[in-house]
Design a protein around this motif. Sequence first.
Motif, PDB file in Angstrom:
ATOM      1  N   LYS A  31      26.251  -1.549  21.815  1.00 55.68           N
ATOM      2  CA  LYS A  31      27.587  -1.486  22.077  1.00 55.68           C
ATOM      3  C   LYS A  31      28.114  -2.556  23.197  1.00 55.68           C
ATOM      4  CE  LYS A  31      27.006   2.622  23.357  1.00 55.68           C
ATOM      5  NZ  LYS A  31      25.325   2.651  23.409  1.00 55.68           N
TER       6      LYS A  31
ATOM      7  N   GLY B 101      22.183  -0.625  29.690  1.00 52.14           N
ATOM      8  CA  GLY B 101      22.589   0.184  30.692  1.00 52.14           C
ATOM      9  C   GLY B 101      22.047   1.484  30.767  1.00 52.14           C
TER      10      GLY B 101
ATOM     11  N   ILE C 264      20.522  -9.082  18.105  1.00 51.17           N
ATOM     12  CA  ILE C 264      20.697  -7.665  18.519  1.00 51.17           C
ATOM     13  C   ILE C 264      21.868  -7.159  17.670  1.00 51.17           C
ATOM     14  CG2 ILE C 264      21.450  -6.090  20.322  1.00 51.17           C
ATOM     15  CD1 ILE C 264      19.126  -7.329  21.267  1.00 51.17           C
TER      16      ILE C 264
ATOM     17  N   THR D 136      26.756  -5.183  23.949  1.00 52.15           N
ATOM     18  CA  THR D 136      26.588  -6.290  23.414  1.00 52.15           C
ATOM     19  C   THR D 136      27.594  -6.967  22.190  1.00 52.15           C
ATOM     20  OG1 THR D 136      24.028  -6.024  23.453  1.00 52.15           O
ATOM     21  CG2 THR D 136      24.903  -7.979  22.128  1.00 52.15           C
TER      22      THR D 136
ATOM     23  N   VAL E 195      11.213  -0.868  22.965  1.00 51.53           N
ATOM     24  CA  VAL E 195      11.270  -1.679  23.981  1.00 51.53           C
ATOM     25  C   VAL E 195      10.247  -1.677  24.796  1.00 51.53           C
ATOM     26  CG1 VAL E 195      13.628  -2.134  23.849  1.00 51.53           C
ATOM     27  CG2 VAL E 195      12.995  -0.348  25.140  1.00 51.53           C
TER      28      VAL E 195
ATOM     29  N   GLN F 194      30.261   7.263  26.394  1.00 49.57           N
ATOM     30  CA  GLN F 194      28.895   8.235  26.224  1.00 49.57           C
ATOM     31  C   GLN F 194      29.644   9.586  26.359  1.00 49.57           C
ATOM     32  OE1 GLN F 194      26.559   7.601  24.642  1.00 49.57           O
ATOM     33  NE2 GLN F 194      25.450   5.567  25.231  1.00 49.57           N
TER      34      GLN F 194
HETATM   35  N1  LIG Z   1      20.347  -9.918  28.663  1.00 46.54           N
HETATM   36  C1  LIG Z   1      19.706  -9.473  27.726  1.00 46.54           C
HETATM   37  N2  LIG Z   1      18.588  -9.948  27.261  1.00 46.54           N
HETATM   38  C2  LIG Z   1      17.726  -9.460  26.382  1.00 46.54           C
HETATM   39  N3  LIG Z   1      18.018  -8.455  25.692  1.00 46.54           N
HETATM   40  C3  LIG Z   1      19.103  -7.615  26.163  1.00 46.54           C
HETATM   41  C4  LIG Z   1      19.884  -8.124  27.036  1.00 46.54           C
HETATM   42  N4  LIG Z   1      20.727  -6.990  27.269  1.00 46.54           N
HETATM   43  C5  LIG Z   1      20.467  -6.133  26.520  1.00 46.54           C
HETATM   44  N5  LIG Z   1      19.522  -6.570  25.597  1.00 46.54           N
HETATM   45  C6  LIG Z   1      18.921  -5.758  24.645  1.00 46.54           C
HETATM   46  O1  LIG Z   1      19.618  -5.504  23.698  1.00 46.54           O
HETATM   47  C7  LIG Z   1      19.877  -4.108  23.088  1.00 46.54           C
HETATM   48  C8  LIG Z   1      21.238  -3.793  22.999  1.00 46.54           C
HETATM   49  O2  LIG Z   1      21.791  -3.631  24.596  1.00 46.54           O
HETATM   50  P1  LIG Z   1      23.276  -3.020  24.741  1.00 46.54           P
HETATM   51  O3  LIG Z   1      23.259  -3.507  26.284  1.00 46.54           O
HETATM   52  O4  LIG Z   1      24.018  -3.617  23.906  1.00 46.54           O
HETATM   53  O5  LIG Z   1      22.929  -1.505  24.516  1.00 46.54           O
HETATM   54  P2  LIG Z   1      24.096  -0.604  24.460  1.00 46.54           P
HETATM   55  O6  LIG Z   1      24.605   0.047  23.115  1.00 46.54           O
HETATM   56  O7  LIG Z   1      25.297  -1.017  25.210  1.00 46.54           O
HETATM   57  O8  LIG Z   1      23.269   0.712  25.188  1.00 46.54           O
HETATM   58  P3  LIG Z   1      23.717   1.766  26.515  1.00 46.54           P
HETATM   59  O9  LIG Z   1      24.653   2.695  25.934  1.00 46.54           O
HETATM   60  O10 LIG Z   1      22.479   2.174  27.079  1.00 46.54           O
HETATM   61  O11 LIG Z   1      24.569   0.689  27.311  1.00 46.54           O
HETATM   62  C9  LIG Z   1      19.025  -3.452  23.747  1.00 46.54           C
HETATM   63  O12 LIG Z   1      17.764  -3.264  23.127  1.00 46.54           O
HETATM   64  C10 LIG Z   1      18.601  -4.266  24.906  1.00 46.54           C
HETATM   65  O13 LIG Z   1      17.326  -4.145  25.228  1.00 46.54           O
END
Ligand SMILES: Nc1ncnc2c1ncn2[C@@H]1O[C@H](COP(=O)(O)OP(=O)(O)OP(=O)(O)O)[C@@H](O)[C@H]1O
Lengths: 337, 234, 373, 258, 438
Positions: free
Chosen positions: B42, D152, B18, B44, D142, B192
């Motif tokens: 983010k 989230g 990721i 992640t 996705v 956000q």
């Molecule tokens: N437990 C998991 N297993 C597999 N893939 C995941 C998991 N959690 C998140 N992902 C994938 O990793 C990618 C990044 O997710 P992440 O949660 O880091 O996004 P984010 O930037 O925090 O987004 P948001 O603003 O929506 O919270 C996404 O495409 C999601 O589908």
Amino acid sequence: MENWLNAFALLSNFVIVPAIAYGSQLALGALGVTLVFGILRFSNFAHGDTMSLGTMVVILFTWWFQSMGINLGPLPTALLALPFGIFFCAVFVLLSDRFVYRFYRAKRADPVIYLIASVGIMFITNGIVRFIIGPDDQNFADGERFIIRAREFKEMTGLDQGVTIKLSQGLTFVTMIVVVAALFWFLNRTRSGKSMRAYSDNEDLALLSGINPDKVVAITWIIAAALATIAGTLYGLDKSFKPFTYFQLLLPIFAAAIVGGLGNPLGAIAGGFVIAFSEITITYAYKRFVEYLMPESWEAGGLIQLLSTDYKFAVSFIILLLVLLVRPHGIFKGTGV
Amino acid sequence: MSYLIGEGMTGGYGSVDILHDCTIAVDKGEIAVIVGPNGAGKSTAMKAVFGMLNIHTGRIMLDGEDITALTPQARVAKGMAFVPQTNNIFPSMSVEQNLEMGAFLRRDDINGTLQEVYDLFPILKQKRNQNAGELSGGQRQQVAVGRALMTQPKVLMLDEPTAGVSPIVMDELFDLIIDIARTGLSILMVEQNARQALNIADKGYVLVQGRNRFTDTGHALMNNPDVRRSFLGG
Amino acid sequence: AEDIKIGVFLGLTGPLESLVANMAPGAEAAIAEVSASGKLLDGSTVTAIRADTTCVDAAAATSAIERLITSDKVSGVVGGDCSGVTTAALTNVAMPNGMVMISPSATSPALSTLEDNGLFFRTAPSDARQGVVMSDILMDRGFKEVALTYTNNDYGKGLADAFQSAFEAAGGTVTISSSHEDNKADYSAEVGALASAGGEALVVAGYLDSGGKGVIQGSLDTGAFETFVLPDGMVGASLPEAIGSELNGSFGQAPGTDSEGAGLFAEMATGFDPTSPFAAESYDAAALMLLAMQAAGSTDPQVYKNNVMDVANAPGEQILPGQLAKALEILAAGGDVDYVGASNVELIGGGESAGNYREIEIQGEEVTTVGFR
Amino acid sequence: MIKVDRLTKKFGGFTAVNEASLEIAAGSITGLIGPNGAGKTTLFNVIAGVHKPSKGHVYLDGEDITGLEPHALFHKGMLRTFQVAHEFFSLSVRENLMMVPDEQPGEALWDVWFNSAKVRDREEQVRIKANEVIEFLEISHVADELAGNLSGGQKKLLELGRTMMVDAKVVFLDEVGAGVNRTLLNTIGDAIIRLNKERGYTFCVIEHDMDFIDKLCDPVIVMAEGSVLAQGTLDEIKANEQVIEAYLGTGLKNRVAS
Amino acid sequence: MSGALRNISYFVVMTALIVVVGQLQSWNLALSILNLCIISAIMALGVNIQWGYAGLFNVGVMGFAALGGLAAMLISVPPVQEAWAVGGTGVLLGFVTAIVTIAAAVFTFRSLARGTLRTLAIIVVCTLGYAITRSVFDPATDAIESVNPASTGYLGGFGLPILLSWPVGGIFAGCAAWVVGKITLGLRTDYLAIATLGISEIIVAMLKNEDWMTRGVKNVVGLPRPVPFEINLQQSQWFLDLCAKLGTAPVTFSSIFVKLCYAGLFTVVLLVVLYLSEKALRSPWGRMMRAIRDNEVSSNAMGKNIKARHLQVFILGSVVVGIAGAMLTTLDGQLTPASYQPLRFTFLIWVMVIVGGSGNNWGAVLGGFVIWYFWIQAEPLGIWLMNLITANMDAGSALRAHLLDSAQHMRLMTMGLILLLTLRFSPRGLIPEGSAKR
Ligand SMILES: Nc1ncnc2c1ncn2[C@@H]1O[C@H](COP(=O)(O)OP(=O)(O)OP(=O)(O)O)[C@@H](O)[C@H]1O
Ligand SMILES: Nc1ncnc2c1ncn2[C@@H]1O[C@H](COP(=O)(O)OP(=O)(O)OP(=O)(O)O)[C@@H](O)[C@H]1O
Ligand SMILES: [Mg+2]
Ligand SMILES: [Mg+2]
């Protein structure tokens, strides 16, 4: 008046005392199940066999003590052997966690996977116990057997009906109270206890609060092993030790833990008593009891038994169902996966 | 070198990466804000910094020490605190117990800190004996932030702390974050409500598909029309 | 000379496992004795192969005996134990394959009438007979009113039914007949109901290390009953040992005419409890099977099945436990034996034990024989 | 369209919604705002049949719908999203959307077993619809991921997407914006307006983002401590002292100068 | 290795395992294991429908299987005329009064307003009804039970072909499931589990104690068969001719022939159930079920009627288990109420589902095969293991004797080890959910 006393003595002897004793036994077993469920969030089917494993060690030590002439006077020697039983049982349980459950924890497996894994552990424990001590019935009780005997009671009170209270029954009841109080205090007041609850509530967040999950799990298992050994030993002292019976105990123990509300120590006790009392009171034949309360000339036509003992098990399950229908999460609101 | 750095992080949840060579850093007394589209990585990245996820390349440094191999709970002991985006409370423990769990590793008197958290979020004081799982969405969020504050950390990491909280609480929260940063703590947060956040940020990161797209001061990012249009809602 | 295999097909795991722990070695003792003697069919050796009936799971039992017969190629099967699995094994596997089964403990009256092509025998008497004997003993001792509890399986139920009808026909009263399940956690409910119904004695048609013992213990503790009537499943040294002096004065019956065979058996037993229920019958079942082979001069079940009754019954020289070598010699020489064994085997009708009983009483915490029926 | 009449909801001794009365006019986009814990979500839950009210009534087009099961309300054209995302975690994103439409022949076993053609046809239509929604929410990459693995914000988008799968009369949105990227939120806002204008959906929106409320909502209802505190256009609300004190505040006190 | 290939190889290995038994031990044993594998697989499919599709934790499998068994007996056994003569009317009358009582209770419930009065009225109606029912029922059952208790003592059945009992077993189980579901489906996981467990215990307690119906623990043996008897085959000319042509021994081949007949029948059922399950799982219906399992609150909000769907799936699964129960009793040729033990009929089936891979029909089938195979083969394996361990020990040593003596208990241990090892190497089951799909 005397009739009333007799009736009461009769009921105590055949219903109240045995039900309290049996209820306490179930409660002690259910506590272990409920603890593992509450913290590690799965139904541990190996608990019955863990009980028999712990008890087996206690028996072996008891025999050894007996052969060396060590005893506790009126109390059973097994109490002296109890710490050893707990120790070995804990070691065994920790090993099983190390080699089995830990893997699934890392994988974040579904609770049902743990459940099935615990069936595997159950088979293995089962085999070990039968391998070491055999499938036979074993007696290891010694010391005084009774707190009060029916005959002595009759002499003391001059009533027609006696009441027997066995030492093992008394011990079980007292132990149950002490253990529950201790467990309650531990879970709600101590740091370790709180960390265990936090861990069960939200594992990830527990990490983020600096809780060491390995420690939580280890403590849980050690307590569960202690509970299992204590419950098993007291049960064995009161009845006798036979591996197969311990396996069969699993069912009523689970029933007790669940009616009480899984994950709740108080629930385990309530559940134990609900199961024990429903089994005994509903299948008891009230003939004599009623005869005491009725005028002299009256004679009971039948046994005045609500249901025959054939359906004893069924009855306790019907009660269980009724309780669950009214309170879907048990008497004391338990947790659910 | 910054106080906390996640350097060149590459990794993910399973076989698919990721994060791709993603770097995030924050200094003492600084506020760093990460923004980006949903699913950019983010959260992640935050988890990677906290050791809740395996990264196969890159390293995490705290105060000059390599902590890449430490478990999350060991990082807590080193003075890091984290509020995850979801599942960030103990639902069947009371509000007060939730806060106490935050201070699990502390051996000193926690009543002072507890009082500060209650002052900041008065509603929590009212609800102190209620199970956190029964709270409203915004109230839970306050519990989650409160729990992290209870650790008295050196680095505070917040994943969307203001999601679902009312404007007045959000303002107070940002005020608090500024105050905290002024006392010398490092703050790393995902937001956000990006304009408000970048407004108070010393440093901003824009993450897209697991990569650093823009890195600059908060204000510079705010004023970058590209960033505004694509990530801050115009 | 060949290497003969005998299947020992008992519930090594499951509800009867603790009794089987003494039954299987009992059967194996006879097998070892014969094998060691070197006199069977020109010095053939005999080995026992165990298989588990589980006592309750007919499907598993069927597969187990299937393995014994078709894979291990046994020449005869000692077993099964519980009637349910025994009938399943018999009808589904043993009969189609023409295999002889001698059960030491399946006592259900229903087995008497089951079609078996002459392949099924048992060294334990049918419950029907024992019920009558027990009733007689009670009547003779002047008991008119008893409570009755039985283990809720075919053995207990069959015995209880047989006893109740015999006892009531003789003018006695059964105040209550209630079942108990074995290996359960608690028997207070049963004891309570039995006590309330009352009676001069309590008849316990159960197992001595299981529910039966639990009920007796509970009754003694609460003072519900003082005298117990013990049928075969309850007769064994371990019961008075476990319960103690309070059991003195209780009485009952077990298969056998004199104590000689049982005594010899007890002396030779090593590593298991020879007085445990059905241990002696197990020894006898195995011995009988091997003697029949010797008499027939063949290990083919279709052949030696016709010799089982002969060796079991008079005429001929009486054979006791430990004398199997002697019996083999006699048979080899064309003589005739009357196998008495540890439980005084006498086969009647469709190949089941005639049912001679010794009346026992617990005296000084020991099982003592006080008469014969 | 929706009329809430003196609705009360108690949890044990605590009154979360207290004698709240309000109306949502057909064809409007009504905003519902208020401090955390004001009872907004609880009100939604009672209207949507998740909780039974302690007192009071809810009417849909004059019909008393108090206490109806959520699935019955769905069939009456009432849809809602959840504040905490309630995705079907072991279904893919596309499946999450495809399960929504009503009365699919494929949901009756008889048709599944003995009428595959009918099932297949309908399935194709549903799939097309789902793909449109996925496209719109910018989550195509996705689409086949398990919903449990989404970020989230993506989960919140999915939550919204489900309401777009069927033709609804009235849609309740509980903080769809929280955690959603602001640029995307603008697009979502446009879509809501379009659905409202073109298809005549009625919306009721809970939000804490005033920009979003500003863009969409008229009228706005303010709740506090379980009751309705004020009602009107956003400008009126913004001028209301009580609302400022309880909810809006006066902005950051100590801004840092960079 | 790709998912599909791996799954196929599992089945190949399973077939090979059975063939090995046929080669090394005997084909009779192999087929006997195979037949039970098939029945187990069907039961596992039933549980999988409930758990894998809908997340219903039914631990009452035993009860539904027992009902199937009851159906097999009731359908096939000829009626006992004498028993009908002495007690038939009484029993029927008892049923009538029981139904009237229930109807009256329902009527009272409907016609009176909620309150103490209603509760009291219902209690009165029920008590009265119970008393009347017992007073007609008890004498009748006593009479029936005293008709030649050693061999009959029950009403018997309908004397119809036993194959008919398979669907009927399903119907029995389905009806019971409807009642059980109505009562318990509001409960959550472990609570539902213990409730269903309790109900299954109640069902089995009835089979064990209602002698007039089932002969209780005295068992009903010698049920008619849907296939020929070995003994008859061994005596019929065409069969002997066939053996001569094939060059096999009639005794052995008769057993194999009979088992093959059973295997054919069972396979047909397995394929039908598997086909229907697969079709359902891969349809929008299956998707809806999984959605409900994942999140009830939100699927309810998406217009799915959770209660109705749960009831539907609960009944479906139970029907399948009931059919398998009837098949098992048919194969055993006897109804043995005491054999219904939770370990064997509930937990073992659960182990099959989980080890196979819950939520996946192929997984459930594979689990049924694997677990049953080892359940039987663990015994020889355990003995073999012990022999291996003790091979180098002194022949007279006590330890060796003890080890060999305990070999049987090693059976459970072996089973446990196999279980843990399989779960270790494929923690989500051998064929996990979704693996065959994408
Ligand atoms: N437990 C998991 N297993 C597999 N893939 C995941 C998991 N959690 C998140 N992902 C994938 O990793 C990618 C990044 O997710 P992440 O949660 O880091 O996004 P984010 O930037 O925090 O987004 P948001 O603003 O929506 O919270 C996404 O495409 C999601 O589908
Ligand atoms: N199940 C419950 N048990 C007890 N109290 C509850 C429960 N659910 C909600 N509450 C209480 O009811 C009040 C209203 O909650 P609600 O979720 O409706 O707030 P909200 O207006 O949606 O707030 P937010 O903007 O934070 O989401 C809160 O104070 C909360 O603590
Ligand atoms: Mg995120
Ligand atoms: Mg809310």
